[in-house]
Design an enzyme around this catalytic site. Structure first.
Site, mmCIF file in Angstrom:
data_model
loop_
_atom_site.group_PDB
_atom_site.id
_atom_site.type_symbol
_atom_site.label_atom_id
_atom_site.label_comp_id
_atom_site.label_asym_id
_atom_site.label_seq_id
_atom_site.Cartn_x
_atom_site.Cartn_y
_atom_site.Cartn_z
ATOM 1 N N ALA A 1 -12.960 -13.011 10.212
ATOM 2 C CA ALA A 1 -13.247 -12.900 11.349
ATOM 3 C C ALA A 1 -13.824 -11.374 12.002
ATOM 4 O O ALA A 1 -14.224 -11.160 12.936
ATOM 5 C CB ALA A 1 -12.192 -13.420 12.323
ATOM 6 N N SER B 1 -6.893 -9.658 11.290
ATOM 7 C CA SER B 1 -7.863 -10.459 11.623
ATOM 8 C C SER B 1 -7.771 -11.948 11.076
ATOM 9 O O SER B 1 -6.929 -11.949 10.160
ATOM 10 C CB SER B 1 -9.223 -10.060 11.021
ATOM 11 O OG SER B 1 -9.186 -9.974 9.721
ATOM 12 N N ASP B 2 -8.048 -12.941 11.766
ATOM 13 C CA ASP B 2 -8.309 -14.202 10.984
ATOM 14 C C ASP B 2 -9.157 -13.840 9.819
ATOM 15 O O ASP B 2 -9.893 -13.040 9.801
ATOM 16 C CB ASP B 2 -8.785 -15.264 11.814
ATOM 17 C CG ASP B 2 -8.344 -16.741 11.580
ATOM 18 O OD1 ASP B 2 -8.124 -16.852 10.304
ATOM 19 O OD2 ASP B 2 -8.574 -17.708 12.307
ATOM 20 N N TRP B 3 -8.869 -14.714 8.876
ATOM 21 C CA TRP B 3 -9.865 -14.667 7.626
ATOM 22 C C TRP B 3 -11.276 -14.677 7.708
ATOM 23 O O TRP B 3 -11.887 -15.617 8.152
ATOM 24 C CB TRP B 3 -9.275 -15.645 6.551
ATOM 25 C CG TRP B 3 -8.017 -15.304 5.585
ATOM 26 C CD1 TRP B 3 -8.058 -15.299 4.300
ATOM 27 C CD2 TRP B 3 -6.839 -14.638 6.024
ATOM 28 N NE1 TRP B 3 -6.883 -14.897 3.796
ATOM 29 C CE2 TRP B 3 -6.319 -14.296 4.957
ATOM 30 C CE3 TRP B 3 -6.491 -14.147 7.229
ATOM 31 C CZ2 TRP B 3 -4.804 -13.830 4.973
ATOM 32 C CZ3 TRP B 3 -5.290 -13.647 7.238
ATOM 33 C CH2 TRP B 3 -4.482 -13.250 6.100
#
Length: 793
Positions: A236, A232-234
């Site tokens: 997200a 995941s993006d941070w």
């Protein structure tokens, strides 16, 4: 565990099988989320290093923001402007080695989102507006980084092409544009063997990417046969069970918000099965094995020389009325002018930033190259008075104490390289942010006399004093909108400073306990320079060089650019300098297109991009002719932002971004002639392309074009092939390119491979591969394609 030999894939699979058999359910679940902001813990029984990640793509910062240094490489747009995958792979290998030196096993790079709109704040982090060029650059970048045993985490899947609304908006896009444009670089990256991919914040056609099974499983796993880890993006991740079953393997950052005990609870309630956890745990174990059992190739021996070469090779010569390369007569006066002429910006802003060990500035490099034959004088002429650059100072010391006890024992001491500091989740291990007080001390030595502005921005409570006088007292609760745009909370105070006289600066900072990312930044804005003095210098000079750039923080993560142009006062200065001296070279140091209302006045225009720490040396190499410019634009430079095909739909709203231009994005959809077309770039040499010949190959076509250098100077040319894939498409599309070095007076064949997989269109239910003759045109830019060839005739 057994040390298996023989087939590497079999050995890896066997190791993963054995590791899975030794782990408990709790240990497997713990592999699926970060233990802290940058790493995933490896089970102790496996005797492996933890999986440490670091930001990229123009360097490898490591797990700290403000302490330590890292080499700063050219931004991705600069790399794409070389149109040379071999060079990009070499640069990426050096970045991979840098990541290893920081103890990292995963580099959060490359970014392969497309430059859909020229105002997107993070364009400089991505390669191009074209999926073919982006895909080839991405494949080369991945090969280079992973040759060092470091995983690439390709980002941001998918249609995360602007900063406005990136956390909340749904990218509404048709199947053909999604498949043919925006997914293509990710598909090539997956098939090239990228070990991980980052899922973006945004929604795609109404579904959050991080919990979209069609994208993360059907396309990524089933269609592309990819076996890596989806990260995941941070922050997200949106859910526990839904995201995991959709195919999101790893939640970052830690401590976990939606996994941890919640995973085990979902297993108990039946929302998740043990197979769901095992599936993702196997993928993370495979990544651990790949990053710790992969043979590494030797990295480039001299990274600084490579940065300099790549920076120079990415420079694009946009205009030249014969003033370049510089031919300086003895005793000549050269005027160097501009806010970025002495230092220059080596990189854009946001999470990609690194702290370089040094930055070669244009002024010093030009002086060194032209002396002693010429005199080089500098006048700033213009400086932004609204966005300060972070202060660099001598002996920046950071001391941590317990809050409320200013004279108590110092718990820890650090040293920073600038007064721009960030802390992620933990300010000091073992303490809560709300328990701590931070004191920053530095000695500032101004370079000019007069009234300066000191600035302060703090997420929390910051108080700034100079020589014991309190100048600023600022409080902010932070929030998503200000993390990368501290200008929203910056306060200012005037102070009279004397050139060369040291002043003691102290900042007392109490972090805000509710923010995951804490930032503290102080800046110094010098007195406004006199543009008339710069114009007088230019008028007296034999040649003028103006370096134009955006203020610090304009091109950055978190915010999009407000407009295409420079500050009006900077444009006015450039126009006045050009009028005063008809031999004026304008150097544009931006990461994406900028409007140039003075273009007709300039004798030469050089697009520098953000070329990294060797900025000045790379520029001087091209200006003096030590390097013959060969860069080509990886993006269209529109005359106006309104000319971009995406303009009617940009930026959308916080809820929806409509990709209404469809396939006609970038150069495909320009109905108004741009200022400079995609693929364009001049050289000091002259080339002539001969007749093209095409031959059918097992997997497509091979096109050969003889390239003759008709000048007296060695150089490189980029031969580009564009094809029309359907009669109802009014545009040609880049499908192949080759960069060839051609000595003066020689002819060298450019060989362009056109795999059948590039000659396909999305029909609505699947791919349609073209079997009949395909019209192709060949030339040296998207607007200069004089040679016709039929593929499959």
């Amino acid at each position: 565990m057994a040390d298996h030999t023989g087939d590497p894939q079999h050995a890896q699979d066997t190791w993963v099988d054995e590791a899975m058999a030794r782990l408990s359910t709790e240990q497997k679940a713990a592999l699926l989320y970060g233990a802290d902001p940058w790493q995933v813990r490896s089970p102790g029984s496996l005797h492996l290093h933890d999986l440490v990640m670091t930001d990229g793509p123009n360097g490898a910062r490591g797990v700290t923001f403000h302490t330590g240094v890292s080499r700063c490489f050219p931004c991705e747009t600069a790399l794409a402007a070389t149109w040379d995958p071999d060079l990009v792979a070499e640069v990426a290998a050096a970045i991979g080695a840098e990541a290893r030196s920081k103890g990292a096993a995963v580099l959060l790079a490359p970014a392969v989102n497309l430059h859909r709109n020229p105002l997107a704040g993070r364009n400089f982090e991505c390669f191009s507006e074209d999926p073919e060029l982006s895909a080839q650059m991405a494949a080369a970048y991945i090969a280079g980084v992973q040759s060092q045993g470091v995983a690439c985490c390709v980002k941001h899947l998918v249609c995360n092409d602007q900063e406005s609304g990136r956390h909340t908006a749904s990218s509404e896009i048709g199947d053909a544009a999604l498949r043919e444009l925006y997914l293509t670089p990710f598909e090539v990256a997956a098939r090239a063997g990228a070990w991980s991919i980052m899922a973006a914040y945004n929604k795609l056609n109404g579904e959050y990417v991080t919990e979209y099974p069609w994208l993360l499983t059907t396309v990524l796993r089933d269609e592309w046969a990819w076996d890596g880890v989806v990260v995941s993006d941070w922050y997200a991740t949106q859910s526990t069970a839904k995201a995991l079953t959709a195919g999101l393997d790893l939640e970052m950052p830690g401590p976990s918000q939606l996994r941890g005990d919640k995973l085990l609870k979902a297993l108990e309630t039946g929302e998740l099965s043990s197979e769901d956890i095992d599936r993702s745990a196997r993928r993370v174990l495979r990544l651990l094995h790949r990053t710790q059992h992969r043979p590494m190739t030797a990295p480039p021996a001299d990274p600084a020389a490579l940065i300099r070469e790549a920076g120079a090779r990415g420079i694009v010569l946009l205009k030249n009325d014969g003033v370049l390369p510089l031919a300086v007569a003895p005793g000549a006066l050269i005027a160097v002018i501009g806010s970025g002429a002495d230092a220059g910006q080596p990189q854009g802003g946001g999470s990609c930033q690194v702290n370089p060990p040094y930055v070669s500035g244009p002024l010093s490099a030009i002086r060194a190259r032209l002396a002693p034959d010429a005199t080089v004088e500098f006048a700033r002429g213009w400086a932004d008075q609204t966005r300060p650059r972070p202060l660099t100072a001598q002996d920046i010391k950071i001391e941590y104490r317990l809050r409320g006890a200013p004279d108590s024992e110092v718990l820890a001491t650090e040293y920073a390289v600038s007064l721009s500091m960030s802390w992620f989740n933990s300010v000091l291990p073992g303490y809560e942010p709300g328990d701590l007080a931070v004191r920053v001390t530095a000695c500032i030595i101004p370079a000019e006399n007069g009234v300066h502005q000191l600035t302060l921005a703090a997420i929390g409570h910051g108080r700034l004093t100079v020589d014991g006088q309190v100048l600023l007292d600022q409080r902010s609760a932070g929030g998503r909108d200000v993390i990368f745009d501290l200008g929203r909370i910056t306060q200012r105070a005037d102070i009279a400073l004397e050139a060369g006289r040291p002043a003691e600066l102290v900042i007392d900072y109490e972090p805000w306990s509710e923010s995951g990312l804490l930032r503290l930044q102080a800046g110094l804005i010098p007195p406004a320079p006199d543009p008339a003095a710069a114009v007088r210098l230019a008028a007296a000079a034999d040649l003028a060089i103006v370096v134009a750039e955006h203020p610090h923080g304009v091109e950055t993560e978190g915010v999009d650019r407000p407009h295409l142009g420079f500050d009006p006062a900077q444009n006015d200065l450039i126009s006045r300098v050009c009028a005063a001296n008809p031999r004026t070279v304008v150097v544009v140091n931006t990461g994406s297109p900028a409007a140039m209302p003075w273009a007709d006045l300039a004798a030469a225009i050089v697009q520098l991009w953000y070329p990294g720490q060797e900025l000045g040396e790379s520029l001087a190499d091209v200006l003096t002719g030590a390097v013959n410019p060969s860069g080509k634009l990886p993006v269209t430079f529109p005359a106006r932002a309104e000319d971009a095909p995406s303009w009617p739909y940009y930026p959308g709203t916080e809820e929806e971004v409509r990709y209404g231009e469809g396939l006609a994005m970038g150069y495909r959809g320009h109905t108004v002639p741009p200022a400079f077309p995609f693929g364009f770039g001049l050289s000091y040499a002259s080339f002539r392309l001969g007749e093209a010949s095409a031959a059918a190959m097992a997997d497509g076509y091979q096109v050969t074009v003889p390239v003759t250098n008709v000048s007296g100077r060695d150089g490189r040319e980029v031969v580009q092939l564009y094809a029309r894939l359907a009669d109802d498409r009014p545009f040609l599309e880049l499908k192949a390119f080759a960069t060839v070095h051609v000595p003066a007076g020689r002819t060298v064949p450019a060989v362009l491979a056109v795999p059948a997989s590039r000659l396909r269109t999305w029909s609505g239910t699947g791919w349609r591969y073209l079997s009949g003759p395909v019209e192709a045109r060949i030339g040296t830019s998207s607007a200069d394609l004089p040679i016709a060839v039929l593929l499959g005739a």
